[in-house]
Design an enzyme around this catalytic site. Structure first.
Site, short mmCIF file in Angstrom:
data_model
loop_
_atom_site.label_atom_id
_atom_site.label_comp_id
_atom_site.label_asym_id
_atom_site.label_seq_id
_atom_site.Cartn_x
_atom_site.Cartn_y
_atom_site.Cartn_z
N GLY A 219 110.86 -90.91 20.35
CA GLY A 219 109.69 -90.23 19.79
C GLY A 219 108.58 -91.22 19.53
O GLY A 219 108.61 -92.35 20.03
N ASN A 220 107.58 -90.80 18.79
CA ASN A 220 106.53 -91.73 18.39
C ASN A 220 106.07 -91.37 16.98
O ASN A 220 106.55 -90.40 16.38
CB ASN A 220 105.37 -91.72 19.39
CG ASN A 220 104.70 -90.36 19.47
OD1 ASN A 220 104.13 -89.87 18.50
ND2 ASN A 220 104.79 -89.72 20.64
N ARG A 221 105.12 -92.14 16.44
CA ARG A 221 104.78 -92.02 15.02
C ARG A 221 103.74 -90.95 14.70
O ARG A 221 103.28 -90.84 13.57
CB ARG A 221 104.29 -93.38 14.51
CG ARG A 221 105.41 -94.41 14.38
CD ARG A 221 104.85 -95.78 14.04
NE ARG A 221 103.78 -95.70 13.05
CZ ARG A 221 102.84 -96.63 12.89
NH1 ARG A 221 102.82 -97.68 13.66
NH2 ARG A 221 101.91 -96.49 11.95
N SER A 222 103.36 -90.13 15.67
CA SER A 222 102.33 -89.12 15.37
C SER A 222 102.85 -88.13 14.33
O SER A 222 103.94 -87.56 14.45
CB SER A 222 101.96 -88.37 16.65
OG SER A 222 101.11 -87.29 16.34
N ALA A 286 100.40 -86.81 20.79
CA ALA A 286 100.86 -88.07 21.39
C ALA A 286 102.08 -87.72 22.25
O ALA A 286 103.20 -87.59 21.75
CB ALA A 286 101.23 -89.07 20.31
#
Ligand code: PMT
Length: 405
Positions: A219-222, A286
């Site tokens: 995943g990512n930090r959005s 994102a």
């Protein structure tokens, strides 16, 4: 905590409270305005006293509360003899929340028979009305027409919401939540109004999660804060809004449609199925560029010695979406280096009408923060904004979009 970019800081706001059960929410509105740095004065109708005391609102606003047109504490009517004119000149904004059917009708016809309605007649600046009533009273044709007329004359109406009512009925009439009223106040004080009426806007928000197995993902930090701020601003500016969101704890308003997805492929499918009904697509999500080549249906055990995950490329949603005449597409570019160069490249490569650049090298910008610092790029123009709340940033993005549609 006060944020330097807060539009309410130092603003003079009058809160008018009328006699409905939603008057209890006036406390939260005053509290929020004060905590954002506004100076607040409260005016109540006599009926409002049946629901909430002036002492509560005086304590929260740190100012005297006006209830009587001819205040009893005037020194023989001398000191405050033109208080209504003074207040009318003083205020940058007057919010009436809740506004009952009775007060709405009086405002429409210019009746000045109590302190609040008298002040409305003397008001020079902006007026925000948050009506509330039980469903049949709210829907009564006279109330609908009165609100419409007040809006045509320049008042900003934050429509009542549907839901559980004090009578036990369920339907339209609940006063909008205080946070929505505060958002609308910020919007008005920034000089915006319902300038996206009759526009349908599709916004993507948050991250995508690309599953490895039932418990692990890439995943990512959005957080989704930027996308939901755009959705809220667009709704308050009159648009019909749908958000396609990856996993995010953020919320819009009840009137904003939400489609929840998890992966980039799911987001692509949702964008493709919904874009044709919309005028504008704003891709602030994102989206993961890669996903695991294989998904394991069972939790991969430590003993399986998984030391690497093979990845395959995800579809590029923006690059694949086709627009028809009159539709507009806005992308985002999140960079660590060379923002200008990379954003302009993406603008061209993805055939966008506008791209919003942000870099995590700027303090307080990008992922997770409540603030962002952006530059909007179009083919022939580039506008840079300072670090602002994501809601104000959203309004600036919409203002830039307005210039190209
Ligand atoms: O959610 P927050 O915590 O508030 O953070 C906000 C944000 C930093 C996520 C937001 O401001 C932002 O920059 N969003 C875009 C992040 C991103 O993926 O940028 P990118 O440069 O990798 O992608 C460029 C554009 O292509 C984006 O509009 C993206 O949505 C889109 N894209 C990317 C990959 C892909 N497979 N398909 C796409 O359509």
């Amino acid at each position: 905590m006060l944020n330097g970019s807060d539009i309410l800081k130092g603003k003079k706001v009058i809160l008018g409270v009328t006699g409905g059960i939603a008057a209890y929410k006036a406390c939260l509105i005053v509290r929020s305005l004060v905590s954002k740095g506004a100076e607040v004065k409260v005016v109540m109708t006599p009926s409002a006293l049946e629901f909430i005391t002036p002492l509560t609102l005086a304590t929260l606003s740190q100012n005297e509360v006006v209830v009587n047109t001819f205040p009893a504490n005037q020194k023989n009517g001398v000191d405050l003899k033109t208080w209504h004119i003074d207040y009318g000149l003083w205020a940058d904004l007057m919010i009436i929340a809740p506004a009952t059917v009775n007060t709405v009708a009086k405002m429409r016809f210019g009746i000045a028979d109590n302190a609040l309605t008298t002040l409305v007649c003397a008001l020079r600046e902006k007026l925000l009305i948050a009506p509330a009533a039980d469903m049949d009273m709210y829907n009564t044709p006279a109330n609908m027409e009165n609100l419409k007329v007040l809006e045509e004359r320049g008042a900003y109406i934050v429509n009542a919401e549907e839901g559980f009512l004090a009578s036990g009925l369920t339907g339209p009439g609940r006063m909008a939540e205080p946070s929505k009223i505060i958002d609308a106040a910020e919007l008005l004080l920034s000089g915006y109004t319902k300038d996206f009426r009759n526009k349908r806007i599709l916004v993507t928000a948050g991250p995508t999660y690309e599953d490895i197995d039932p418990v692990r993902y890439i995943g990512n930090r959005s957080s989704g804060k930027m996308g939901f701020a755009i959705a809220r601003a667009a709704y308050l500016r009159g648009a019909d809004v749908t958000v396609i969101s990856g996993p995010s704890a953020e919320t819009g308003y009840p009137e904003i449609d939400r489609i929840t997805v998890r992966s980039a492929v799911e987001m692509k499918n949702a964008v493709e199925s919904n874009f044709s009904e919309n005028d504008i697509l704003i891709m602030s999500a994102a989206v993961a560029d890669y996903r695991p080549a294989e998904y394991s249906g069972h939790k991969i055990k430590k003993s399986e010695k998984l030391t690497s995950v093979e990845l395959v490329e995800n579809p590029d949603i923006l690059a694949s979406i086709k627009k028809r005449d009159g539709q507009h597409i806005v992308g985002f570019a999140l960079e660590t280096d060379d923002l200008d160069k990379n954003a302009k490249l993406k603008l061209e490569k993805k055939n966008l009408d506008m791209i919003v650049g942000n870099t995590i090298k700027d303090n307080g910008a990008g992922f997770e923060f409540d603030t962002n610092k952006i530059t909007c790029y179009t083919k022939n123009n580039c506008v840079e904004f300072p670090l602002l709340s994501k809601f104000q940033t959203a309004n600036n993005i919409l203002a830039e979009i307005k210039k190209i549609i």
